[in-house]
Write a protein that holds these residues in place. Structure first.
Motif, PDB file in Angstrom:
ATOM      1  N   PRO A  66       0.997  -1.065  -0.003  1.00  0.00           N
ATOM      2  CA  PRO A  66      -0.099   0.008  -0.030  1.00  0.00           C
ATOM      3  C   PRO A  66       0.925   1.068  -0.015  1.00  0.00           C
ATOM      4  CG  PRO A  66      -0.011  -0.903   2.135  1.00  0.00           C
ATOM      5  CD  PRO A  66       0.574  -1.941   1.220  1.00  0.00           C
ATOM      6  N   ASP A  67       0.379   2.132  -0.555  1.00  0.00           N
ATOM      7  CA  ASP A  67       1.108   3.536  -0.886  1.00  0.00           C
ATOM      8  C   ASP A  67       0.084   4.508   0.204  1.00  0.00           C
ATOM      9  OD1 ASP A  67       2.109   6.034  -1.402  1.00  0.00           O
ATOM     10  OD2 ASP A  67       2.008   5.917  -3.608  1.00  0.00           O
ATOM     11  N   HIS A  68       0.790   4.642   1.443  1.00  0.00           N
ATOM     12  CA  HIS A  68      -0.080   5.236   2.302  1.00  0.00           C
ATOM     13  C   HIS A  68       0.026   6.833   2.207  1.00  0.00           C
ATOM     14  CE1 HIS A  68       0.584   1.490   4.502  1.00  0.00           C
ATOM     15  NE2 HIS A  68      -0.677   1.836   4.708  1.00  0.00           N
ATOM     16  N   ASP A  69       0.892   7.353   1.349  1.00  0.00           N
ATOM     17  CA  ASP A  69       1.134   8.560   0.913  1.00  0.00           C
ATOM     18  C   ASP A  69       0.183   9.245  -0.077  1.00  0.00           C
ATOM     19  OD1 ASP A  69       3.359   8.973   2.765  1.00  0.00           O
ATOM     20  OD2 ASP A  69       4.685   8.378   1.331  1.00  0.00           O
ATOM     21  N   ARG A  70      -0.653   8.140  -0.627  1.00  0.00           N
ATOM     22  CA  ARG A  70      -1.823   8.761  -1.441  1.00  0.00           C
ATOM     23  C   ARG A  70      -2.908   8.038  -1.049  1.00  0.00           C
ATOM     24  NH1 ARG A  70      -1.398   7.245  -6.922  1.00  0.00           N
ATOM     25  NH2 ARG A  70      -0.347   5.435  -6.461  1.00  0.00           N
ATOM     26  N   PRO A  71      -3.596   8.425  -0.257  1.00  0.00           N
ATOM     27  CA  PRO A  71      -4.954   7.789   0.537  1.00  0.00           C
ATOM     28  C   PRO A  71      -6.039   8.072  -0.653  1.00  0.00           C
ATOM     29  CG  PRO A  71      -4.475   9.609   1.546  1.00  0.00           C
ATOM     30  CD  PRO A  71      -3.191   9.452   0.919  1.00  0.00           C
ATOM     31  N   LEU A  72      -7.136   6.830  -0.876  1.00  0.00           N
ATOM     32  CA  LEU A  72      -8.096   7.291  -1.750  1.00  0.00           C
ATOM     33  C   LEU A  72      -9.298   7.612  -0.845  1.00  0.00           C
ATOM     34  CD1 LEU A  72      -7.532   3.979  -3.810  1.00  0.00           C
ATOM     35  CD2 LEU A  72      -6.964   6.365  -4.602  1.00  0.00           C
ATOM     36  N   LEU A  73      -9.589   8.861  -0.962  1.00  0.00           N
ATOM     37  CA  LEU A  73     -10.729   9.349  -0.175  1.00  0.00           C
ATOM     38  C   LEU A  73     -12.174   9.375  -0.890  1.00  0.00           C
ATOM     39  CD1 LEU A  73      -8.847  12.449   1.329  1.00  0.00           C
ATOM     40  CD2 LEU A  73      -9.221   9.846   2.206  1.00  0.00           C
ATOM     41  N   PRO A  74     -13.315   8.773  -0.217  1.00  0.00           N
ATOM     42  CA  PRO A  74     -14.725   9.119  -0.842  1.00  0.00           C
ATOM     43  C   PRO A  74     -15.096  10.476  -0.725  1.00  0.00           C
ATOM     44  CG  PRO A  74     -14.782   8.320   1.274  1.00  0.00           C
ATOM     45  CD  PRO A  74     -13.404   8.522   1.058  1.00  0.00           C
ATOM     46  N   SER A  75     -15.853  10.977  -1.869  1.00  0.00           N
ATOM     47  CA  SER A  75     -16.476  12.092  -1.750  1.00  0.00           C
ATOM     48  C   SER A  75     -17.668  12.161  -0.485  1.00  0.00           C
ATOM     49  CB  SER A  75     -17.426  12.297  -2.942  1.00  0.00           C
ATOM     50  OG  SER A  75     -18.332  11.398  -3.275  1.00  0.00           O
ATOM     51  N   GLU A  76     -17.724  13.403   0.074  1.00  0.00           N
ATOM     52  CA  GLU A  76     -18.543  13.510   1.082  1.00  0.00           C
ATOM     53  C   GLU A  76     -20.194  12.802   0.877  1.00  0.00           C
ATOM     54  OE1 GLU A  76     -20.012  16.931   4.178  1.00  0.00           O
ATOM     55  OE2 GLU A  76     -18.426  17.074   3.023  1.00  0.00           O
ATOM     56  N   ASP A  77     -20.648  12.985  -0.292  1.00  0.00           N
ATOM     57  CA  ASP A  77     -22.123  12.433  -0.613  1.00  0.00           C
ATOM     58  C   ASP A  77     -21.763  10.957  -0.505  1.00  0.00           C
ATOM     59  OD1 ASP A  77     -20.492  11.809  -2.934  1.00  0.00           O
ATOM     60  OD2 ASP A  77     -21.916  13.049  -4.001  1.00  0.00           O
ATOM     61  N   ARG A  78     -20.858  10.284  -0.522  1.00  0.00           N
ATOM     62  CA  ARG A  78     -20.902   8.754  -0.469  1.00  0.00           C
ATOM     63  C   ARG A  78     -20.832   8.190   0.894  1.00  0.00           C
ATOM     64  NH1 ARG A  78     -16.501   5.121  -3.693  1.00  0.00           N
ATOM     65  NH2 ARG A  78     -17.984   3.639  -2.677  1.00  0.00           N
ATOM     66  N   LEU A  79     -20.642   9.098   1.733  1.00  0.00           N
ATOM     67  CA  LEU A  79     -20.232   8.619   3.409  1.00  0.00           C
ATOM     68  C   LEU A  79     -21.829   8.323   3.796  1.00  0.00           C
ATOM     69  CD1 LEU A  79     -17.957  11.496   4.531  1.00  0.00           C
ATOM     70  CD2 LEU A  79     -17.405   9.158   3.973  1.00  0.00           C
ATOM     71  N   PRO A  80     -22.002   7.341   4.679  1.00  0.00           N
ATOM     72  CA  PRO A  80     -20.652   6.562   5.625  1.00  0.00           C
ATOM     73  C   PRO A  80     -20.323   5.353   4.566  1.00  0.00           C
ATOM     74  CG  PRO A  80     -22.753   5.653   6.301  1.00  0.00           C
ATOM     75  CD  PRO A  80     -23.208   6.973   5.342  1.00  0.00           C
ATOM     76  N   VAL A  81     -18.981   4.970   4.442  1.00  0.00           N
ATOM     77  CA  VAL A  81     -18.358   4.162   3.708  1.00  0.00           C
ATOM     78  C   VAL A  81     -17.538   3.130   4.750  1.00  0.00           C
ATOM     79  CG1 VAL A  81     -16.184   3.929   2.140  1.00  0.00           C
ATOM     80  CG2 VAL A  81     -17.974   5.563   1.636  1.00  0.00           C
ATOM     81  N   ASP A  82     -17.607   1.942   4.393  1.00  0.00           N
ATOM     82  CA  ASP A  82     -16.906   0.866   4.991  1.00  0.00           C
ATOM     83  C   ASP A  82     -15.826   0.209   3.724  1.00  0.00           C
ATOM     84  OD1 ASP A  82     -15.809  -1.457   6.097  1.00  0.00           O
ATOM     85  OD2 ASP A  82     -17.587  -2.257   6.670  1.00  0.00           O
ATOM     86  N   PRO A  83     -14.465   0.583   4.172  1.00  0.00           N
ATOM     87  CA  PRO A  83     -13.779   0.226   2.986  1.00  0.00           C
ATOM     88  C   PRO A  83     -13.276  -1.348   2.922  1.00  0.00           C
ATOM     89  CG  PRO A  83     -12.454   1.224   4.878  1.00  0.00           C
ATOM     90  CD  PRO A  83     -14.150   1.179   5.245  1.00  0.00           C
ATOM     91  N   SER A  84     -13.862  -2.042   3.852  1.00  0.00           N
ATOM     92  CA  SER A  84     -13.539  -3.555   3.815  1.00  0.00           C
ATOM     93  C   SER A  84     -14.453  -4.146   2.730  1.00  0.00           C
ATOM     94  CB  SER A  84     -13.904  -4.158   5.181  1.00  0.00           C
ATOM     95  OG  SER A  84     -15.262  -4.075   5.626  1.00  0.00           O
ATOM     96  N   THR A  85     -15.739  -3.384   2.329  1.00  0.00           N
ATOM     97  CA  THR A  85     -16.747  -3.708   1.478  1.00  0.00           C
ATOM     98  C   THR A  85     -17.031  -2.949   0.368  1.00  0.00           C
ATOM     99  OG1 THR A  85     -18.477  -3.064   2.915  1.00  0.00           O
ATOM    100  CG2 THR A  85     -18.052  -5.197   3.399  1.00  0.00           C
ATOM    101  N   ASP A  86     -16.907  -1.691   0.763  1.00  0.00           N
ATOM    102  CA  ASP A  86     -17.010  -0.715  -0.335  1.00  0.00           C
ATOM    103  C   ASP A  86     -15.910  -0.554  -1.151  1.00  0.00           C
ATOM    104  OD1 ASP A  86     -19.805  -0.073   0.168  1.00  0.00           O
ATOM    105  OD2 ASP A  86     -19.050   1.147   1.904  1.00  0.00           O
ATOM    106  N   VAL A  87     -15.995  -0.017  -2.503  1.00  0.00           N
ATOM    107  CA  VAL A  87     -14.818   0.099  -3.426  1.00  0.00           C
ATOM    108  C   VAL A  87     -14.769   1.689  -3.624  1.00  0.00           C
ATOM    109  CG1 VAL A  87     -14.383  -0.450  -5.743  1.00  0.00           C
ATOM    110  CG2 VAL A  87     -15.353  -1.987  -4.514  1.00  0.00           C
ATOM    111  N   PRO A  88     -13.297   2.120  -3.887  1.00  0.00           N
ATOM    112  CA  PRO A  88     -13.106   3.397  -4.185  1.00  0.00           C
ATOM    113  C   PRO A  88     -13.305   3.827  -5.612  1.00  0.00           C
ATOM    114  CG  PRO A  88     -11.078   2.251  -3.996  1.00  0.00           C
ATOM    115  CD  PRO A  88     -12.174   1.322  -3.422  1.00  0.00           C
ATOM    116  N   ASP A  89     -13.792   4.984  -6.054  1.00  0.00           N
ATOM    117  CA  ASP A  89     -13.922   5.482  -7.291  1.00  0.00           C
ATOM    118  C   ASP A  89     -12.996   5.162  -8.118  1.00  0.00           C
ATOM    119  OD1 ASP A  89     -16.532   6.510  -6.355  1.00  0.00           O
ATOM    120  OD2 ASP A  89     -15.734   8.454  -6.152  1.00  0.00           O
ATOM    121  N   GLY A  90     -13.054   4.761  -9.503  1.00  0.00           N
ATOM    122  CA  GLY A  90     -12.155   4.398 -10.356  1.00  0.00           C
ATOM    123  C   GLY A  90     -11.460   2.903 -10.173  1.00  0.00           C
ATOM    124  N   TYR A  91     -11.989   2.152  -9.292  1.00  0.00           N
ATOM    125  CA  TYR A  91     -11.495   0.601  -8.996  1.00  0.00           C
ATOM    126  C   TYR A  91     -12.688  -0.138  -9.088  1.00  0.00           C
ATOM    127  CZ  TYR A  91      -7.163   2.660  -7.509  1.00  0.00           C
ATOM    128  OH  TYR A  91      -5.968   3.137  -7.295  1.00  0.00           O
TER     129      TYR A  91
END
Length: 211
Positions: A66-91
């Motif tokens: 993992p590249d911890h210097d480039r976190p992938l953040l959801p847009s505010e309108d997507r919250l709440p997000v669970d990164p263990s099941t949800d997928v970041p934009d573009g993936y």
């Protein structure tokens, strides 16, 4: 940032405490003593299985690291997000935990990172209209025990200071503990708790909570 490494932040948070009316008044000194004794900032994460997920993913390089210097953040309108099941934009889901794909943050929020937003949550801060929030925030009173001035009360004041440039409430009422016959604090771990169910039946939960 809690003032542990910045005298400016320390002074600002002490000033916030002086905008509140304390009942009893001497409890304010516990708040100030706590701030003056801090020597480092606080993490908001914990390594636990249960908790509120941190809504962050990280891209994986060609080696699957993992590249911890480039976190992938959801847009505010997507919250709440669970990164263990949800997928970041573009993936896509099949890129999870694969080289060139992504991985979700495995930590969860600390207890105080989320409970410190109690006034905002109770006043529907996230609702688009903001109607209730505008009418009730800052709130009138926080009733709580004295032992968590350093955590719940302080953390709530910190969040309100940064997000709203204000105090979270105008009054705080600090209670003591109900003690057992040996004058020890009642605690589940000590096994000396008396269940107040009979009091609930007679007086109601709000009356018992206030007591």
């Amino acid at each position: 940032r809690n003032g542990g490494r910045s005298t400016d932040i320390q002074r600002a948070l002490i000033a916030r405490g002086r905008e509140m009316t304390w009942h009893p008044s001497h409890m304010r000194h516990r708040y100030e003593n706590w701030i003056e004794g801090l020597n480092g900032d606080w993490l908001v994460s914990r390594q636990r299985f249960f908790g509120v997920p941190i809504p962050v993913w990280y891209p994986l390089d060609a080696h699957g690291d993992p590249d911890h210097d480039r976190p992938l953040l959801p847009s505010e309108d997507r919250l709440p997000v669970d990164p263990s099941t949800d997928v970041p934009d573009g993936y896509t889901p099949d890129q999870r935990n694969r080289s060139g794909g992504f991985v979700g943050d495995s930590d969860v929020f600390d207890t105080w990172a989320t409970s410190s937003l109690t006034p905002q949550i109770a006043s529907n801060w996230a609702e688009p209209s903001g109607d209730v929030f505008e009418r009730v925030f800052p709130m009138d009173m926080r009733p709580q025990a004295h032992d968590i001035i350093r955590t719940w009360l302080f953390a709530t004041a910190v969040r309100s200071h940064y997000e709203h440039a204000s105090v979270p409430w105008t009054n705080c009422a600090l209670s003591g503990w109900i003690l057992d016959p040996d004058r020890k604090k009642m605690s589940k771990s000590k096994g000396n708790v008396v269940t107040p169910i009979d009091l609930f039946d007679s007086y109601g939960t709000d009356a018992v909570r206030y007591w």
